[in-house]
Structures are given as C-alpha cells and as structure tokens.
Design a protein around this motif. Structure first.
Motif, PDB file in Angstrom:
ATOM      1  N   ALA A  48      13.500 -31.153   5.747  1.00 49.20           N
ATOM      2  CA  ALA A  48      12.341 -31.850   5.189  1.00 49.20           C
ATOM      3  C   ALA A  48      11.824 -32.840   6.225  1.00 49.20           C
ATOM      4  CB  ALA A  48      12.701 -32.574   3.890  1.00 49.20           C
ATOM      5  N   GLU A 133      14.715 -34.181   1.025  1.00 46.83           N
ATOM      6  CA  GLU A 133      13.344 -34.640   0.847  1.00 46.83           C
ATOM      7  C   GLU A 133      13.281 -36.161   0.765  1.00 46.83           C
ATOM      8  OE1 GLU A 133      14.845 -32.322  -0.876  1.00 46.83           O
ATOM      9  OE2 GLU A 133      13.614 -30.501  -0.947  1.00 46.83           O
ATOM     10  N   THR A 308       5.532 -33.159  -2.884  1.00 44.05           N
ATOM     11  CA  THR A 308       6.060 -32.374  -1.768  1.00 44.05           C
ATOM     12  C   THR A 308       5.111 -31.201  -1.505  1.00 44.05           C
ATOM     13  OG1 THR A 308       7.412 -30.959  -3.197  1.00 44.05           O
ATOM     14  CG2 THR A 308       8.452 -32.966  -2.330  1.00 44.05           C
ATOM     15  N   ALA A 331       6.539 -35.678   1.155  1.00 43.43           N
ATOM     16  CA  ALA A 331       7.559 -34.980   1.939  1.00 43.43           C
ATOM     17  C   ALA A 331       7.116 -33.535   2.162  1.00 43.43           C
ATOM     18  CB  ALA A 331       8.913 -35.002   1.233  1.00 43.43           C
ATOM     19  N   ILE A 333       8.442 -29.805   2.855  1.00 41.13           N
ATOM     20  CA  ILE A 333       9.635 -28.981   2.697  1.00 41.13           C
ATOM     21  C   ILE A 333       9.595 -27.842   3.719  1.00 41.13           C
ATOM     22  CG2 ILE A 333      11.045 -27.635   1.101  1.00 41.13           C
ATOM     23  CD1 ILE A 333      10.591 -30.568   0.304  1.00 41.13           C
TER      24      ILE A 333
END
Length: 334
Positions: A48, A133, A308, A331, A333
C-alpha cells in the motif's frame, strides 16, 4: 538472448508513471523495470502507498522552485509516491537493520508501483496493530505533525493548541498527537468535517465558514498552520502574547515559491515581536517512525483512512484529493 515471459515478469513491474509535469491526466499505468536497491537501500514489495498534497505538488511541478531538486522540465523520478508499507524482498550490501521478509513502512522513492526502493534509515518495522493500508498513511503526514508540534512548536502539557487544517493528512495526526502530548486542542475545519475532527479527539472545533478563529475572542499558546493561508497578522491576533505559530505547507502564494513567501516572512518578522513565528520542513527518519509506532501501539494515534483506490486508479485518487473531499488520508492498494 531473448528474455522469456517468466523472466520478463520477474524483472519488470506495474507502476504509475508521468513523463511530464501536469494534472492527474499525465499519470498512466505502465510496465517498467524494477528498481535495484543501492548500498544502503532495500527493495520493498509495496502492499500500500499513501497519497498526500506533496504528491499533488510534485505531479504538477509546483511551486516551480521545487523543480531545481526534482527536475526542471520533467520529473527525475517518473514514478510518483513517497509513503509506503510492504515487505522487504532484497537488500543492499550495507543494509543491517532489515532482512528479506520483514514488514516495513516509511518513506520510499516511487511508491505508486509494485516495488520501490527505500533507504533503511527512512524505514521502520510496520506497527503490528496496523494493516498495510493504515501503515502507508502514516510516514510523511504523521512525522510532519509530530515535528511541527514537538520540535518546531515546543508543545507543553496543558497548552491551548489550534490546528488549522485539522481534517487533512497532517492535521488528522496533529489533533491526535497534540492530545496525546497533553494539550487542549481546537481544530479549524469546514462544516462537513466537524464531526470527523471531533472523533479524532479535538476538544473544540471551529467551522471556518461561519467563525473566524482570529476574531480576538480566543487566544492560543501554539498554532500549527498546515497548508493554510491566513496572514501573519491573523495568526498573531489569535496567539497569546508569548505564543508560537508554526507554518508548514501552503496551497497559495503563487506558482514560483508557493507557500514559502509566508513562511519566510514569518522568520523575518519573528525577531521583532514578542511571539515566536517559525516554519519547518518535515523529514522522515527511522527514529521518528519508531516513536510514532509507540503512540500507535498505545492506542493514542490511529490513521484515519478516508478512501482506498487500486493502483490503476491513482489519477482518480489524485482528483479526489485535489477536490478537497478527503478527511484524513487516501491509501493506494497495490
């Protein structure tokens, strides 16, 4: 010699790449060679990566003064991204702190990719209680918050602290860290983010669309101004006579120097007034990350992940960030 498909997959990686400076449209997914760690670096399989305003500035190449360090006409490093969390898969010959298989987080080079290199002195062991994350959201933003409050701001227990930009990446950590360090914390945010900042532990919140923190009715021992734009006069009006204002970042101030004009002005004015006006530039180190791990494992600080996005959608993530919708961190991924 012709490289086999298997060998090719083992020597290349998917990464977000930019060949020129510009908006999110210049970012695209590509297959490129994997980086090779230097003597004091490790190669991290990125699980991440964190996205913050710094990435936005570097993508656009603004302020222009920053191009002296990052590339005049195009980025020296075509893969953006700095925050990362992942697993060490290779180490340079001089690396002593990490081994293959270690789970780490910290500051890397080109983290919007399946693999990235990072110096060992800018990494730490991933906090056990965090997902990849969550860990990827910590390095730049949380270190900046800690250094702004403690090192530049010299925070003390019992002080009244005002955080301008309390809902952003740095601000969301600053609110929690200031509380952990014993301060009474007030956050300045927009209407939609009031409850989120309260949930971070802020004692009070100010809705800047309805109230003026510098109306003269409230005064603070320490103001941490993150990517804000209030004038030095307004900051001083909200400070106690011997208070401290710490300025970092800045979304306004022109394309050439960005927010540095206000920061340099603060340094020039400070010797001539009773209040202390200062600025700083955060720097990620292993020691800082390990200290933050202590706060995290003591449950005094927790990364707030707003959304994310998968690697291929980094351009959409950047647009979401620049639209001002993020509360906490985004974040990526991998």
């Amino acid at each position: 010699m012709t490289m086999t498909p298997q060998a090719n997959r083992e020597s290349t990686m998917r990464a977000i790449v930019q060949d020129v400076y510009g908006s999110a449209e210049v970012l695209h997914l590509a297959q490129i060679p994997r980086p090779v760690p230097a003597e004091h670096e490790v190669l991290v399989q990125v699980r991440a990566a964190g996205l913050d305003r710094g990435v936005s500035h570097l993508t656009r190449g603004r302020p222009y003064l920053a191009r002296l360090a990052f590339g005049l006409r195009k980025p020296k490093n075509p893969v953006p991204g700095m925050d990362l969390a992942g697993i060490v898969v290779a180490a340079g010959p001089a690396v002593t702190r990490f081994a293959v298989g270690d789970e780490v987080f910290g500051f890397g080079r080109g983290s919007f990719a399946e693999y990235a290199v990072a110096r060992e002195n800018q990494l730490a062991t991933k906090p056990p209680s965090l997902t990849f994350e969550q860990a990827a959201a910590v390095p730049v933003s949380a270190v900046t918050a800690l250094q702004g409050l403690r090192d530049a701001g010299r925070i003390e227990p019992g002080q009244k602290v005002l955080v301008i930009g309390a809902s952003g990446g740095v601000g969301s950590f600053a609110v929690q860290l200031a509380k952990a360090l014993g301060a009474h914390v007030t956050g300045v945010v927009s209407t939609a983010k009031l409850d989120a900042v309260r949930s971070l532990g802020a004692d009070d919140v100010i809705d800047y669309t309805r109230e003026d923190f510098a109306d003269g009715t409230r005064h603070y021992d320490l103001i941490l101004d993150i990517a804000g734009n209030p004038s030095l006069a307004r900051l001083r009006r909200a400070l106690n006579p011997a208070g401290t204002a710490v300025i970092t970042g800045g979304e306004e101030g022109g394309n050439l120097t960005g927010g540095m004009n206000r920061q340099l002005g603060a340094l020039l004015l400070s010797p001539f007034v009773g209040q202390r006006l200062t600025m700083f530039i955060g720097k990620v180190s292993s020691a800082g990350l390990e200290e933050l791990t202590g706060f995290i494992e003591a449950k005094k600080v927790k990364p707030r992940i707003d959304r994310t996005f998968p690697l291929a959608e980094v351009p959409d993530a950047l647009r979401y960030l620049e639209a001002g919708k993020v509360c906490g961190k985004v974040a990526i991924i991998i």
